[in-house]
Design a protein around this motif. Structure first.
Motif, PDB file in Angstrom:
ATOM      1  N   PRO A   8      25.566 -22.640 -16.160  1.00  0.00           N
ATOM      2  CA  PRO A   8      24.911 -21.552 -16.876  1.00  0.00           C
ATOM      3  C   PRO A   8      25.570 -20.190 -16.605  1.00  0.00           C
ATOM      4  CG  PRO A   8      23.320 -22.905 -15.701  1.00  0.00           C
ATOM      5  CD  PRO A   8      24.660 -23.294 -15.199  1.00  0.00           C
ATOM      6  N   THR A   9      25.278 -19.216 -17.458  1.00  0.00           N
ATOM      7  CA  THR A   9      25.870 -17.891 -17.314  1.00  0.00           C
ATOM      8  C   THR A   9      25.607 -17.361 -15.907  1.00  0.00           C
ATOM      9  OG1 THR A   9      25.478 -17.466 -19.664  1.00  0.00           O
ATOM     10  CG2 THR A   9      25.941 -15.568 -18.246  1.00  0.00           C
ATOM     11  N   PRO A  10      26.659 -17.049 -15.151  1.00  0.00           N
ATOM     12  CA  PRO A  10      26.450 -16.638 -13.758  1.00  0.00           C
ATOM     13  C   PRO A  10      25.867 -15.232 -13.648  1.00  0.00           C
ATOM     14  CG  PRO A  10      28.770 -16.518 -14.329  1.00  0.00           C
ATOM     15  CD  PRO A  10      28.088 -17.128 -15.507  1.00  0.00           C
ATOM     16  N   THR A  11      25.201 -14.981 -12.546  1.00  0.00           N
ATOM     17  CA  THR A  11      24.756 -13.645 -12.188  1.00  0.00           C
ATOM     18  C   THR A  11      25.742 -13.067 -11.190  1.00  0.00           C
ATOM     19  OG1 THR A  11      23.354 -14.528 -10.423  1.00  0.00           O
ATOM     20  CG2 THR A  11      22.342 -14.181 -12.569  1.00  0.00           C
ATOM     21  N   LEU A  12      25.950 -11.756 -11.254  1.00  0.00           N
ATOM     22  CA  LEU A  12      26.948 -11.091 -10.415  1.00  0.00           C
ATOM     23  C   LEU A  12      26.280 -10.198  -9.378  1.00  0.00           C
ATOM     24  CD1 LEU A  12      29.622 -10.138 -13.099  1.00  0.00           C
ATOM     25  CD2 LEU A  12      29.675 -12.031 -11.480  1.00  0.00           C
TER      26      LEU A  12
ATOM     27  N   THR B 208      23.429  -0.685  -7.001  1.00  0.00           N
ATOM     28  CA  THR B 208      23.716   0.236  -8.095  1.00  0.00           C
ATOM     29  C   THR B 208      24.971  -0.223  -8.815  1.00  0.00           C
ATOM     30  OG1 THR B 208      22.742   2.031  -6.815  1.00  0.00           O
ATOM     31  CG2 THR B 208      24.065   2.646  -8.722  1.00  0.00           C
ATOM     32  N   PHE B 209      24.779  -1.011  -9.857  1.00  0.00           N
ATOM     33  CA  PHE B 209      25.908  -1.455 -10.660  1.00  0.00           C
ATOM     34  C   PHE B 209      25.392  -1.854 -12.036  1.00  0.00           C
ATOM     35  CE2 PHE B 209      24.348  -5.121  -8.327  1.00  0.00           C
ATOM     36  CZ  PHE B 209      24.251  -6.093  -9.308  1.00  0.00           C
ATOM     37  N   LEU B 210      26.311  -2.076 -12.940  1.00  0.00           N
ATOM     38  CA  LEU B 210      25.978  -2.421 -14.325  1.00  0.00           C
ATOM     39  C   LEU B 210      26.597  -3.762 -14.664  1.00  0.00           C
ATOM     40  CD1 LEU B 210      24.920  -1.667 -17.205  1.00  0.00           C
ATOM     41  CD2 LEU B 210      27.147  -0.583 -17.586  1.00  0.00           C
ATOM     42  N   GLN B 211      25.836  -4.616 -15.328  1.00  0.00           N
ATOM     43  CA  GLN B 211      26.385  -5.889 -15.772  1.00  0.00           C
ATOM     44  C   GLN B 211      25.779  -6.270 -17.111  1.00  0.00           C
ATOM     45  OE1 GLN B 211      24.821  -9.693 -13.947  1.00  0.00           O
ATOM     46  NE2 GLN B 211      24.398  -8.303 -12.250  1.00  0.00           N
ATOM     47  N   GLU B 212      26.581  -6.918 -17.925  1.00  0.00           N
ATOM     48  CA  GLU B 212      26.151  -7.364 -19.244  1.00  0.00           C
ATOM     49  C   GLU B 212      26.755  -8.735 -19.526  1.00  0.00           C
ATOM     50  OE1 GLU B 212      26.822  -4.661 -22.404  1.00  0.00           O
ATOM     51  OE2 GLU B 212      25.646  -3.031 -21.518  1.00  0.00           O
TER      52      GLU B 212
ATOM     53  N   TRP C 204      30.184  -9.692 -17.264  1.00  0.00           N
ATOM     54  CA  TRP C 204      31.045  -8.731 -16.580  1.00  0.00           C
ATOM     55  C   TRP C 204      30.172  -7.700 -15.884  1.00  0.00           C
ATOM     56  CZ3 TRP C 204      30.271  -3.731 -17.945  1.00  0.00           C
ATOM     57  CH2 TRP C 204      29.768  -3.459 -19.220  1.00  0.00           C
ATOM     58  N   SER C 205      30.771  -7.068 -14.883  1.00  0.00           N
ATOM     59  CA  SER C 205      30.024  -6.089 -14.105  1.00  0.00           C
ATOM     60  C   SER C 205      30.965  -5.004 -13.618  1.00  0.00           C
ATOM     61  CB  SER C 205      29.340  -6.766 -12.911  1.00  0.00           C
ATOM     62  OG  SER C 205      28.696  -5.810 -12.094  1.00  0.00           O
ATOM     63  N   ILE C 206      30.459  -3.786 -13.552  1.00  0.00           N
ATOM     64  CA  ILE C 206      31.225  -2.660 -13.020  1.00  0.00           C
ATOM     65  C   ILE C 206      30.376  -1.911 -12.008  1.00  0.00           C
ATOM     66  CG2 ILE C 206      32.637  -2.361 -15.098  1.00  0.00           C
ATOM     67  CD1 ILE C 206      30.855   0.002 -15.838  1.00  0.00           C
ATOM     68  N   ILE C 207      31.052  -1.319 -11.042  1.00  0.00           N
ATOM     69  CA  ILE C 207      30.406  -0.448 -10.076  1.00  0.00           C
ATOM     70  C   ILE C 207      31.185   0.859 -10.057  1.00  0.00           C
ATOM     71  CG2 ILE C 207      31.698  -1.454  -8.133  1.00  0.00           C
ATOM     72  CD1 ILE C 207      29.220  -0.843  -6.415  1.00  0.00           C
ATOM     73  N   SER C 208      30.481   1.964 -10.183  1.00  0.00           N
ATOM     74  CA  SER C 208      31.111   3.280 -10.290  1.00  0.00           C
ATOM     75  C   SER C 208      30.919   4.039  -8.990  1.00  0.00           C
ATOM     76  CB  SER C 208      30.490   4.051 -11.459  1.00  0.00           C
ATOM     77  OG  SER C 208      31.062   5.337 -11.571  1.00  0.00           O
ATOM     78  N   LEU C 209      32.031   4.518  -8.427  1.00  0.00           N
ATOM     79  CA  LEU C 209      32.019   5.308  -7.197  1.00  0.00           C
ATOM     80  C   LEU C 209      32.522   6.700  -7.539  1.00  0.00           C
ATOM     81  CD1 LEU C 209      33.585   2.625  -4.833  1.00  0.00           C
ATOM     82  CD2 LEU C 209      31.168   3.140  -5.128  1.00  0.00           C
ATOM     83  N   ASN C 210      31.667   7.697  -7.412  1.00  0.00           N
ATOM     84  CA  ASN C 210      32.004   9.069  -7.767  1.00  0.00           C
ATOM     85  C   ASN C 210      32.171   9.927  -6.521  1.00  0.00           C
ATOM     86  OD1 ASN C 210      31.718   8.409 -10.519  1.00  0.00           O
ATOM     87  ND2 ASN C 210      29.510   8.771 -10.417  1.00  0.00           N
ATOM     88  N   GLY C 211      33.159  10.832  -6.581  1.00  0.00           N
ATOM     89  CA  GLY C 211      33.405  11.732  -5.452  1.00  0.00           C
ATOM     90  C   GLY C 211      33.746  10.967  -4.187  1.00  0.00           C
ATOM     91  N   LEU C 212      34.831  10.198  -4.234  1.00  0.00           N
ATOM     92  CA  LEU C 212      35.180   9.305  -3.130  1.00  0.00           C
ATOM     93  C   LEU C 212      35.276  10.040  -1.800  1.00  0.00           C
ATOM     94  CD1 LEU C 212      37.919   6.942  -4.626  1.00  0.00           C
ATOM     95  CD2 LEU C 212      35.526   6.435  -4.174  1.00  0.00           C
ATOM     96  N   SER C 213      34.723   9.400  -0.778  1.00  0.00           N
ATOM     97  CA  SER C 213      34.894   9.850   0.600  1.00  0.00           C
ATOM     98  C   SER C 213      35.478   8.688   1.396  1.00  0.00           C
ATOM     99  CB  SER C 213      33.552  10.294   1.183  1.00  0.00           C
ATOM    100  OG  SER C 213      32.640   9.216   1.229  1.00  0.00           O
ATOM    101  N   TYR C 214      35.839   8.955   2.645  1.00  0.00           N
ATOM    102  CA  TYR C 214      36.461   7.904   3.449  1.00  0.00           C
ATOM    103  C   TYR C 214      35.516   6.728   3.691  1.00  0.00           C
ATOM    104  CZ  TYR C 214      40.269  11.150   4.388  1.00  0.00           C
ATOM    105  OH  TYR C 214      41.322  12.005   4.246  1.00  0.00           O
ATOM    106  N   LYS C 215      34.199   6.978   3.692  1.00  0.00           N
ATOM    107  CA  LYS C 215      33.261   5.879   3.934  1.00  0.00           C
ATOM    108  C   LYS C 215      33.199   4.906   2.751  1.00  0.00           C
ATOM    109  CE  LYS C 215      29.058   8.104   2.196  1.00  0.00           C
ATOM    110  NZ  LYS C 215      27.686   8.527   2.546  1.00  0.00           N
ATOM    111  N   ASP C 216      33.673   5.337   1.563  1.00  0.00           N
ATOM    112  CA  ASP C 216      33.696   4.438   0.413  1.00  0.00           C
ATOM    113  C   ASP C 216      34.833   3.423   0.499  1.00  0.00           C
ATOM    114  OD1 ASP C 216      31.507   5.614  -0.922  1.00  0.00           O
ATOM    115  OD2 ASP C 216      32.792   7.260  -1.590  1.00  0.00           O
ATOM    116  N   ALA C 217      35.827   3.716   1.324  1.00  0.00           N
ATOM    117  CA  ALA C 217      36.959   2.806   1.433  1.00  0.00           C
ATOM    118  C   ALA C 217      36.522   1.498   2.100  1.00  0.00           C
ATOM    119  CB  ALA C 217      38.080   3.458   2.234  1.00  0.00           C
ATOM    120  N   GLY C 218      37.234   0.435   1.797  1.00  0.00           N
ATOM    121  CA  GLY C 218      36.939  -0.854   2.406  1.00  0.00           C
ATOM    122  C   GLY C 218      37.107  -1.984   1.418  1.00  0.00           C
ATOM    123  N   GLU C 219      36.514  -3.119   1.746  1.00  0.00           N
ATOM    124  CA  GLU C 219      36.620  -4.309   0.906  1.00  0.00           C
ATOM    125  C   GLU C 219      35.300  -4.563   0.201  1.00  0.00           C
ATOM    126  OE1 GLU C 219      38.776  -8.302   1.814  1.00  0.00           O
ATOM    127  OE2 GLU C 219      36.661  -8.631   2.291  1.00  0.00           O
TER     128      GLU C 219
END
Length: 410
Positions: A271-275, A304-308, A316-331
């Motif tokens: 079935p259609t997967p959830t992300l 906090t993300f969008l999927q359709e 598909w799904s996207i996650i938006s990161l605004n005003g990047l800081s060093y704490k946003d970096a990673g995997e």
């Protein structure tokens, strides 16, 4: 001693006077009050049930509906049985003020729908019986109101499809589990199931060792299997089931400090997967001090993300990161899940700092030549002329030689 006996007699007399007609009320020194109404002539809910009633049983009556706030005065009620009546509708606000209710049974009625949202008024409810009704659908939002239910009987209805949201509730991801797993007992047999991946995986997962779900009856019948009918689920051919596949737009992203970035991944499966987006680690390649000052507990599920889902089997799904800081970096990991399995893909985000210029180099000013300088040359003087008009022309012209020639020719 005489006073105690007299007090008991008075209590019994009061209880007898307050008991609804066509009902039987009982209570004792150690037993909580219970009220049972099972007269076929009863066509409406009794209104004078004692306020301290703990167990109320309305069985084999002619009651057809449960109105709004029907049990509002019974705040101590723990067991409510409305079994084998003729109930066709239950108001969404029927169970208001039943904060202590533990068990609700509506077996053997004529319900074609159940107000699942009404269960928010019964936060301690653990047992819900809807056996032998006429329910034809189980909405996805029912999962929002069943987190504390440990016994759910939906057998002998007309259900055909089991929503994926309920399967996520009964078989949560390890990252979403809080505390020990509480086992749940489900009754799903004797329904005309459409044998698909949902119901197939439910039976296989419930049969596994340590499963959080126990089925009352493992032999589910596929009455509406594609091209076949009357087939046991264990014999059904479920070739459409497909484990999800995840494809991120990029596996490595480098973006400057303070910028905006969008991470995207696409998934396919049936079935259609959830992300789900999960941040699994912080970036440690630079800026250790900044990371320590803004440390966070990882892994962490991002909400906090969008999927359709443009079509069945694709999401598909996207996650938006605004005003990047060093704490946003990673995997970051994009995890796709359906009843056929789980797949995920990592995306590494690196945040680069912007180097500041210490100063703008000054331009060297040209040196003034003096008479003693070896490169000094005596400027040429224009030839003397007695024409006053020509002298005026030389003093006022400072443009290109062509213009000067023209000026001189005037």
């Amino acid at each position: 001693m005489f006073l105690l006996v007299l007090l008991h007699v008075l209590q019994s007399a009061v209880s007898t006077r307050s008991c609804p007609s066509l009902c039987v009320c009982s209570s004792g020194v150690t037993e909580p009050r219970s009220v049972q109404c099972s007269d076929p002539r009863t066509s409406a809910l009794p209104v004078n049930v004692p306020a301290d009633t703990v167990k109320l049983r309305l069985e084999k009556t002619s009651i057809t509906r449960v109105p709004r706030a029907a049990f509002y005065n019974l705040s101590e009620l723990r067991f409510l049985w409305l079994t084998y009546n003729s109930v066709t509708s239950v108001h969404p606000s029927s169970f208001v003020n039943l904060k202590a209710l533990r068990e609700l049974r509506l077996d053997g009625n004529l319900l074609t729908a159940f107000p699942w949202e009404g269960l928010r008024d019964t936060p301690r409810l653990q047992t819900l019986g809807l056996h032998n009704n006429r329910l034809s659908s189980l909405p996805a939002h029912a999962a929002l109101f069943l987190p504390n239910i440990t016994y759910l009987d939906l057998s002998s209805n007309k259900l055909t499809i089991l929503p994926a949201e309920l399967l996520d509730l009964w078989f949560p991801l390890p990252e979403l589990q809080e505390g020990p797993v509480q086992r749940k007992i489900l009754g799903l047999h004797d329904n005309p199931w459409l044998c698909d991946c949902q119901i197939s995986m439910l039976t296989s997962l419930s049969a596994s060792v340590g499963s959080p779900v126990v089925l009352m009856d493992q032999l589910l019948m596929c009455s509406r299997s594609v091209g076949r009918s009357g087939l046991l689920l264990t014999q059904a051919e479920l070739s459409r089931c497909m484990r999800p596949s995840v494809q991120p737009a990029a596996t490595r992203v480098v973006s400057p400090l303070g910028s905006n970035v969008i991470l995207r991944c696409d998934a396919s499966g049936y079935p259609t997967p959830t992300l789900t987006w999960i941040k699994t680690s912080a970036y440690t390649g630079c800026c250790q001090q900044d990371l320590l000052q803004s440390s966070e507990q990882l892994p962490r599920i991002l909400d906090t993300f969008l999927q359709e889902s443009p079509r069945v089997g694709v999401r598909w799904s996207i996650i938006s990161l605004n005003g990047l800081s060093y704490k946003d970096a990673g995997e970051y990991r994009c995890q796709a899940r359906n009843m056929a399995g789980i797949s995920e893909a990592p995306i590494k985000l690196r945040v680069m700092g912007i180097a500041r210029l210490s100063g703008v180099p000054k331009k060297k000013s040209p040196k003034t030549l003096t008479k003693s300088s070896p490169k000094y040359r005596k400027p040429l003087r224009p030839p003397a002329s007695n024409n006053l008009k020509g002298k005026a022309t030389l003093k006022t012209t400072s443009g290109p030689p062509s213009l000067q020639n023209n000026a001189q020719e005037v």
